[in-house]
Scaffold this active site. Structure first.
Site, PDB file in Angstrom:
ATOM      1  CG  PHE A 109      -1.993   0.977   1.235  1.00 41.54           C
ATOM      2  CD1 PHE A 109      -3.137   0.774   0.487  1.00 41.54           C
ATOM      3  CD2 PHE A 109      -1.892   2.136   1.980  1.00 41.54           C
ATOM      4  CE1 PHE A 109      -4.165   1.714   0.479  1.00 41.54           C
ATOM      5  CE2 PHE A 109      -2.912   3.086   1.977  1.00 41.54           C
ATOM      6  CZ  PHE A 109      -4.054   2.866   1.219  1.00 41.54           C
ATOM      7  NE  ARG A 118     -10.115  -2.966  -3.134  1.00 43.13           N
ATOM      8  CZ  ARG A 118      -9.667  -2.274  -2.092  1.00 43.13           C
ATOM      9  NH1 ARG A 118      -8.519  -2.598  -1.533  1.00 43.13           N
ATOM     10  NH2 ARG A 118     -10.357  -1.277  -1.597  1.00 43.13           N
ATOM     11  CE1 TYR A 150      -9.891   3.597   6.005  1.00 43.54           C
ATOM     12  CE2 TYR A 150      -9.030   4.773   7.900  1.00 43.54           C
ATOM     13  CZ  TYR A 150      -8.864   4.287   6.620  1.00 43.54           C
ATOM     14  OH  TYR A 150      -7.680   4.497   5.977  1.00 43.54           O
ATOM     15  CE  LYS A 151      -8.493   0.489   4.482  1.00 42.75           C
ATOM     16  NZ  LYS A 151      -7.049   0.354   4.256  1.00 42.75           N
ATOM     17  CG  ASP A 188      -0.842  -1.727   7.354  1.00 43.84           C
ATOM     18  OD1 ASP A 188      -1.996  -1.951   7.800  1.00 43.84           O
ATOM     19  OD2 ASP A 188      -0.549  -0.686   6.735  1.00 43.84           O
TER      20      ASP A 188
HETATM   21  C1  LIG Z   1      -6.288   1.505   4.376  1.00 46.34           C
HETATM   22  C2  LIG Z   1      -4.829   1.303   4.601  1.00 46.34           C
HETATM   23  C3  LIG Z   1      -4.068   2.279   5.243  1.00 46.34           C
HETATM   24  C4  LIG Z   1      -4.709   3.582   5.641  1.00 46.34           C
HETATM   25  O1  LIG Z   1      -3.827   4.534   6.087  1.00 46.34           O
HETATM   26  P1  LIG Z   1      -4.444   5.871   6.718  1.00 46.34           P
HETATM   27  O2  LIG Z   1      -3.282   6.588   7.251  1.00 46.34           O
HETATM   28  O3  LIG Z   1      -5.410   5.453   7.793  1.00 46.34           O
HETATM   29  O4  LIG Z   1      -5.136   6.601   5.632  1.00 46.34           O
HETATM   30  C5  LIG Z   1      -2.732   2.015   5.465  1.00 46.34           C
HETATM   31  N1  LIG Z   1      -2.171   0.841   5.084  1.00 46.34           N
HETATM   32  C6  LIG Z   1      -2.882  -0.125   4.450  1.00 46.34           C
HETATM   33  C7  LIG Z   1      -2.231  -1.410   4.054  1.00 46.34           C
HETATM   34  C8  LIG Z   1      -4.232   0.094   4.192  1.00 46.34           C
HETATM   35  O5  LIG Z   1      -4.937  -0.847   3.562  1.00 46.34           O
END
Ligand SMILES: *Cc1c(COP(=O)(O)O)cnc(C)c1O
Length: 411
Positions: free
Chosen positions: A124, A369, A220-221, A195
């Site tokens: 990511f 997805r 939030y997911k 993560d």
């Molecule tokens: C959604 C997600 C994030 C989100 O990062 P934010 O700082 O909360 O915007 C980070 N890493 C991964 C792998 C994600 O899927």
């Protein structure tokens, strides 16, 4: 596999009753809970309580009388129970990016004689950018190298300080083996920062028994904390006296209300709390986590895998030759809680599905997805989603024949 079969699976589903905990708009099949979880009744109650009573009536007394001050640790422990972390190791704070930064910087300080950070080239973006930003700030001391989890042993060496990796790949849905990879990382003398953004609330996570050092994730997911809800970080108990957040804050201090001259981090992960937390976001998240009370995580995992099997089987049976290429591993042990396909018109396909009430998402360049969330998604929902997918794909095929034969499409 037909609609009737899906109906029977729903009737036998021990998690079916959880759907009532959520406020989903009627007529929508939501396959994007891996990106933004829906509103739950308990999240609404959590926010209402903090807004109306605690803040509205209690004013500043909320900090003490409503437990606002301890909320980062209290809610952190609650998340800990979903990710295999015993109490006293998780705090809620900031967003995932800031937590990754704090944890990665702390890890690098623990390995001053080592200079490389390993990360996947296609992880990511925020994870990669945090690593790259730390390397730039180090003025040459730290370097980022790319690795593939399938060949991690070949990438680790005596210079590796830290490995940052996502437990579930956000594009493919591939699940990485936390226990084995963490052990391999430790054998090389490096630290593991996981993560959990795409895994917490979706797959079993065993931070303590996998001997993970550090972890961060968003809420939030799959955890349904609301848009931009605060993230969390995990610091293994055995490291807590050694690691230090690079951001020293008054609230991370052992005794914030002494307002003393020098910094002394609080116990456990408290030093990773930055300044004053956003209480309304925390209260919404704490409410959202109420919906998780009593959820059997093994049943959740089994249903998630069954939903994925159903989705894949229905797509393959009902949309053959439509140009969809499965990107998610077929092997259940290698799967998170989403299924992705490549398609040459992926973006248009997702847009058309949304017009038909099926919300999934598109990731460049050509990925569709579909998140599978066992608490509020049923098997018949999957059947309807595939039915609409089939009609979208049929309309694409009709368009192609129109353009190639110049014959108007029949309705
Ligand atoms: C959604 C997600 C994030 C989100 O990062 P934010 O700082 O909360 O915007 C980070 N890493 C991964 C792998 C994600 O899927």
């Amino acid at each position: 596999m037909d609609q009737e079969h899906c109906r029977r699976l729903d009737a036998a589903d021990p998690l079916a009753g959880w759907r009532d905990a959520f406020e989903l708009p009627p007529g929508v099949i939501y396959l994007d809970g891996n990106s933004l979880g829906p509103l739950s009744k308990s999240a609404r109650r959590g926010l209402d309580l903090a807004l109306e009573q605690q803040w509205g009536q209690g004013l500043i007394l909320g900090w003490t009388e409503s437990g606002w001050l301890e909320a980062p640790q209290r809610v952190g422990d609650r998340i800990g129970s979903l990710i295999g972390a015993a109490p006293g190791q998780v705090v809620v704070s900031d967003n995932t990016t800031v937590n990754l930064y704090k944890l990665a910087a702390a890890a690098l300080a623990l390995r001053p004689d080592r200079c490389t950070v390993l990360i996947q080239a296609d992880d990511f973006p925020t994870d990669r950018f945090v690593a790259a930003g730390l390397a730039e700030r180090s003025r040459g001391r730290v370097q980022v190298r790319h690795f593939k989890p399938d060949d991690i042993a070949g990438s680790l060496d005596a210079t590796t300080a830290l490995v940052i990796l996502s437990q579930v790949d956000y594009r493919t849905g591939r699940l990485h083996e936390m226990r084995r990879l963490t052990r391999t990382i430790h054998e090389a003398g490096a630290l593991a920062l996981w993560d959990l953004s795409h895994s917490a609330g979706a797959v079993p996570v065993e931070l303590d028994t996998c001997d993970v050092d550090l972890a961060a994730g968003c809420t939030y997911k799959f955890l349904n904390g609301g848009p931009g809800s605060p993230a969390y970080c995990y610091v293994a108990r055995r490291l807590q006296t050694q690691v230090r957040s690079p951001i020293w804050s008054w609230l991370g201090h052992a005794e914030p209300f002494v307002f003393g001259p020098s910094y002394e981090p609080g116990p456990g992960p408290k030093g990773f709390i930055t300044g004053t937390p956003g209480i309304l976001g925390l209260a919404t998240l704490e409410g959202a986590l109420e919906a998780w009370r009593g959820v059997d995580l093994a049943l959740l995992r089994q249903k998630s895998l069954d939903l994925a099997e159903t989705l894949i089987a229905l797509v393959e049976a009902r949309c053959p030759g439509a140009g969809l290429e499965l990107l998610t591993p077929r092997e259940p042990d290698l799967r998170g809680s989403q299924v992705s396909w490549r398609h040459p018109q992926a973006q248009q396909l997702i847009a058309e599905l949304i017009r038909r009430g099926v919300i999934g998402d598109f990731r460049p360049p050509d990925i569709c997805r579909f998140g599978l969330t066992p608490l509020y998604l049923g098997f018949e929902d999957v059947w309807h989603a595939v039915d609409r997918l089939r009609s979208v794909l049929a309309s694409f095929a009709a368009d192609v024949s129109t353009t190639t034969t110049a014959v108007p499409a029949t309705p």
